[in-house]
Design a protein around this motif. Structure first.
Motif, PDB file in Angstrom:
ATOM      1  N   LEU A  27       0.826  -1.206   0.000  1.00  0.00           N
ATOM      2  CA  LEU A  27       0.000   0.000   0.000  1.00  0.00           C
ATOM      3  C   LEU A  27       0.861   1.258   0.000  1.00  0.00           C
ATOM      4  O   LEU A  27       0.590   2.213  -0.736  1.00  0.00           O
ATOM      5  CB  LEU A  27      -0.918  -0.031   1.223  1.00  0.00           C
ATOM      6  CG  LEU A  27      -1.843   1.169   1.410  1.00  0.00           C
ATOM      7  CD1 LEU A  27      -2.784   1.319   0.220  1.00  0.00           C
ATOM      8  CD2 LEU A  27      -2.628   1.043   2.711  1.00  0.00           C
ATOM      9  N   ARG A  28       1.898   1.262   0.812  1.00  0.00           N
ATOM     10  CA  ARG A  28       2.762   2.445   0.866  1.00  0.00           C
ATOM     11  C   ARG A  28       3.470   2.676  -0.475  1.00  0.00           C
ATOM     12  O   ARG A  28       3.618   3.808  -0.942  1.00  0.00           O
ATOM     13  CB  ARG A  28       3.794   2.274   1.984  1.00  0.00           C
ATOM     14  CG  ARG A  28       3.178   2.339   3.361  1.00  0.00           C
ATOM     15  CD  ARG A  28       4.227   2.226   4.465  1.00  0.00           C
ATOM     16  NE  ARG A  28       3.594   2.318   5.776  1.00  0.00           N
ATOM     17  CZ  ARG A  28       3.292   3.449   6.383  1.00  0.00           C
ATOM     18  NH1 ARG A  28       3.554   4.604   5.785  1.00  0.00           N
ATOM     19  NH2 ARG A  28       2.718   3.450   7.570  1.00  0.00           N
ATOM     20  N   ALA A  29       3.921   1.599  -1.111  1.00  0.00           N
ATOM     21  CA  ALA A  29       4.600   1.749  -2.397  1.00  0.00           C
ATOM     22  C   ALA A  29       3.638   2.255  -3.474  1.00  0.00           C
ATOM     23  O   ALA A  29       3.980   3.128  -4.276  1.00  0.00           O
ATOM     24  CB  ALA A  29       5.204   0.403  -2.813  1.00  0.00           C
ATOM     25  N   ALA A  30       2.401   1.714  -3.493  1.00  0.00           N
ATOM     26  CA  ALA A  30       1.447   2.108  -4.526  1.00  0.00           C
ATOM     27  C   ALA A  30       1.011   3.557  -4.358  1.00  0.00           C
ATOM     28  O   ALA A  30       0.856   4.286  -5.352  1.00  0.00           O
ATOM     29  CB  ALA A  30       0.235   1.177  -4.479  1.00  0.00           C
ATOM     30  N   VAL A  31       0.830   4.017  -3.167  1.00  0.00           N
ATOM     31  CA  VAL A  31       0.372   5.389  -2.933  1.00  0.00           C
ATOM     32  C   VAL A  31       1.514   6.376  -3.120  1.00  0.00           C
ATOM     33  O   VAL A  31       1.348   7.473  -3.679  1.00  0.00           O
ATOM     34  CB  VAL A  31      -0.249   5.519  -1.519  1.00  0.00           C
ATOM     35  CG1 VAL A  31      -0.567   6.968  -1.201  1.00  0.00           C
ATOM     36  CG2 VAL A  31      -1.495   4.663  -1.429  1.00  0.00           C
ATOM     37  N   GLY A  32       2.704   6.005  -2.664  1.00  0.00           N
ATOM     38  CA  GLY A  32       3.831   6.912  -2.745  1.00  0.00           C
ATOM     39  C   GLY A  32       4.285   7.199  -4.166  1.00  0.00           C
ATOM     40  O   GLY A  32       4.991   8.181  -4.406  1.00  0.00           O
ATOM     41  N   GLU A  33       3.900   6.378  -5.127  1.00  0.00           N
ATOM     42  CA  GLU A  33       4.301   6.582  -6.516  1.00  0.00           C
ATOM     43  C   GLU A  33       3.294   7.403  -7.314  1.00  0.00           C
ATOM     44  O   GLU A  33       3.503   7.654  -8.504  1.00  0.00           O
ATOM     45  CB  GLU A  33       4.483   5.213  -7.190  1.00  0.00           C
ATOM     46  CG  GLU A  33       5.630   4.400  -6.621  1.00  0.00           C
ATOM     47  CD  GLU A  33       5.684   3.005  -7.220  1.00  0.00           C
ATOM     48  OE1 GLU A  33       4.734   2.661  -7.980  1.00  0.00           O
ATOM     49  OE2 GLU A  33       6.651   2.272  -6.939  1.00  0.00           O
ATOM     50  N   ARG A  34       2.190   7.832  -6.725  1.00  0.00           N
ATOM     51  CA  ARG A  34       1.136   8.509  -7.465  1.00  0.00           C
ATOM     52  C   ARG A  34       0.799   9.843  -6.797  1.00  0.00           C
ATOM     53  O   ARG A  34       0.890   9.978  -5.580  1.00  0.00           O
ATOM     54  CB  ARG A  34      -0.120   7.632  -7.549  1.00  0.00           C
ATOM     55  CG  ARG A  34       0.069   6.414  -8.440  1.00  0.00           C
ATOM     56  CD  ARG A  34      -1.122   5.466  -8.319  1.00  0.00           C
ATOM     57  NE  ARG A  34      -1.040   4.380  -9.280  1.00  0.00           N
ATOM     58  CZ  ARG A  34      -0.285   3.300  -9.138  1.00  0.00           C
ATOM     59  NH1 ARG A  34       0.446   3.161  -8.042  1.00  0.00           N
ATOM     60  NH2 ARG A  34      -0.269   2.373 -10.078  1.00  0.00           N
ATOM     61  N   THR A  35       0.359  10.776  -7.636  1.00  0.00           N
ATOM     62  CA  THR A  35      -0.102  12.063  -7.115  1.00  0.00           C
ATOM     63  C   THR A  35      -1.526  11.917  -6.624  1.00  0.00           C
ATOM     64  O   THR A  35      -2.222  10.933  -6.910  1.00  0.00           O
ATOM     65  CB  THR A  35      -0.025  13.137  -8.202  1.00  0.00           C
ATOM     66  OG1 THR A  35      -0.932  12.777  -9.258  1.00  0.00           O
ATOM     67  CG2 THR A  35       1.382  13.278  -8.744  1.00  0.00           C
TER      68      THR A  35
END
Length: 508
Positions: free
Chosen positions: A374-382
């Protein structure tokens, strides 16, 4: 000088001359010459003769005394029972007692205490209800067996009945054991087994187990005891003993599971310290470990093993779809907007051995990996991309977690973000942006509608200008709409000037 002595019918006297015994005087009047005569009188209602210097008198004048006295003499190993009419008394060892004959019926019985301390049954019946010094009486009921102890040493068993024992110089006690209870608390069981085989053979059943045996003891088809290895236990005769060898097969068969675990609560309580029990529910699979080594998988149902000498661990694994929640995760988007997200996922265990052998904590492992994904998916998107396509986060997390768990026999059915919670100030800004966008859209629609309405009115005016009939129809249409809202219309003039002259409307 003459001296006269009167002896009453219920009395007897001993005549002394100068303190020397002379003779026994029975009831009546007795006269003697000289002043040195004296008589000691005894009341025969008190049958025991308390005569001074009795031992000397019996030695010197036995023929004069014995016709009038019952002499009771006991040695160190003897005791006596004396009947005085309807009363009884006892004589302890090493005593000399005398009792007057004739007035009250007296008799004595000497007992050798070295031969037996037990009073014969005919005497027990005669002294029933009488408390006597030196005699201990016991009642053994029909539902009991008595154990006789002398000086705390077991002597013999006693069947139901009344008993009396001499206890003048030895402690005598009886311990009563119920025959209704098949496994009473036998005192000093090991001593009874080793030193009194005659009692054991006549009354008891001995259960002695080796280090690879357990025993189930039943009475009247009901389990009353479960004995561990190397134990020894006494029971009354009549019990059924089943000895089980646990050296190789330690698992209980279905019939014993039904009896010991699914039976009565009393039986379950007896087996609690002897069995390891695991119930595997439906749609679960069980894992068995003995001495920390995996043994086998367990199908749904109740399983039980003898625990003696082994360490058991069992676990039931749910094969159904399970949910795991990752809640309250605070993460920065690519454009540094702080977000709080809640994630839910559904998974099922396909290969139990892979999951248990590869993971010490399945739930903990899945939670951590979902958190990382979850952290990786959210951190890569605006923030804008997250709001426009939330499904992209689900797809990214799903691909990540499936790759992480495929080697552990775990399958994920679904992964999804439930909530994206924005900070208050960001939420207010977005609300204003949405409000402005919607206001602009509404203004465009309104202008478009106004233009269309103006164009329609212009077209209508052109038609009416070139066509008088159309104009008249429009007038009638207006008049019809007005008539719908009033009761009566009064028109002054003709219809030609209906729209230009004064119209008076009266409402009633």
């Amino acid at each position: 000088m003459w001296k006269t002595f009167y002896i009453k019918p219920n009395e007897i006297g001993i005549l002394y001359h100068r303190s020397d015994f002379n003779k026994i005087l029975e009831s009546g009047t007795h006269t003697y010459f000289a002043r040195h005569w004296q008589v000691k009188i005894y009341d025969l209602n008190e049958p025991e003769a308390a005569i001074d210097s009795l031992e000397l008198l019996l030695r010197d004048y036995p023929s004069e005394l014995e016709p009038h006295l019952l002499i009771v003499r006991t040695t160190f190993n003897q005791a006596a029972l004396v009947r005085l009419g309807q009363n009884w008394l006892t004589v302890a060892p090493n005593q000399l007692r005398a009792f007057w004959r004739g007035f009250i019926e007296v008799e004595s019985h000497i007992f050798n205490l070295e031969e037996s301390l037990e009073l014969p049954a005919n005497f027990v019946q005669q002294i029933r209800g009488i408390t006597l010094n030196g005699l201990t009486k016991f009642q053994i009921f029909e539902s009991e067996i008595g154990l006789l102890y002398v000086q705390n040493n077991f002597v013999q068993p006693l069947e139901p009945g009344e008993y009396a024992f001499w206890s003048v110089y030895k402690a005598v006690k009886i311990q009563s054991l119920s025959r209704i209870i098949p496994n009473p608390q036998f005192p000093a069981e090991d001593l009874l087994i080793e030193r009194h085989p005659e009692f054991i053979n006549a009354y008891c059943e001995v259960v002695q187990l080796l280090n690879n045996q357990v025993a189930i003891v039943r009475y009247q088809r009901k389990v009353i005891a479960i004995l561990p290895p190397t134990s020894r236990k006494l029971f009354w005769q009549g019990v059924e003993v089943e000895i089980i060898d646990i050296s190789n097969n330690i698992k209980l068969p279905p019939n014993l599971i039904a009896e010991l675990i699914s039976g009565t609560p009393e039986t379950l309580l007896l087996s609690r310290n002897s069995l390891h029990v695991r119930e595997v529910p439906s749609q679960h699979i069980g894992l068995l470990y003995i001495n920390q080594e995996f043994q086998s998988q367990l199908q749904p149902g109740i399983h039980a093993w003898w625990i003696f000498g082994r360490l058991f661990e069992t676990e039931a694994i749910d094969l159904r779809s399970q949910n795991i929640e990752v809640s309250g995760q605070e993460i920065l988007s690519k454009d540094k907007v702080p977000l709080r997200l809640n994630l839910t996922a559904a998974f099922r265990i396909q290969d139990v051995l892979k999951a248990k052998n590869g993971l010490a904590d399945i739930s903990g492992f899945l939670y951590k990996e979902l958190q990382f994904a979850l952290r990786a998916a959210v951190g890569e998107r605006t923030l804008d991309s997250l709001l426009e396509d939330k499904g992209a986060i689900d797809r990214s997390i799903g691909e990540y977690i499936r790759a992480k768990t495929v080697d552990y026999g775990i399958e994920f059915d679904s992964v999804g973000v439930k909530d994206i919670i924005l900070p208050g100030e960001i939420k207010a800004i977005l609300s204003k942006v949405v409000e402005a966008e919607k206001a602009a859209q509404a203004n465009v629609v309104r202008r478009r509608e106004e233009t269309a309405a103006t164009r329609s009115m212009l077209n209508t005016a052109r038609v009416m200008e070139d066509n008088p009939v159309a104009l008249r129809l429009k007038e009638l249409e207006v008049l019809e709409r007005i008539a719908e809202k009033i009761d009566r219309i009064q028109v002054n003039g003709s219809l030609d000037n209906i729209l230009t002259d004064l119209i008076r409307i009266n409402r009633e």
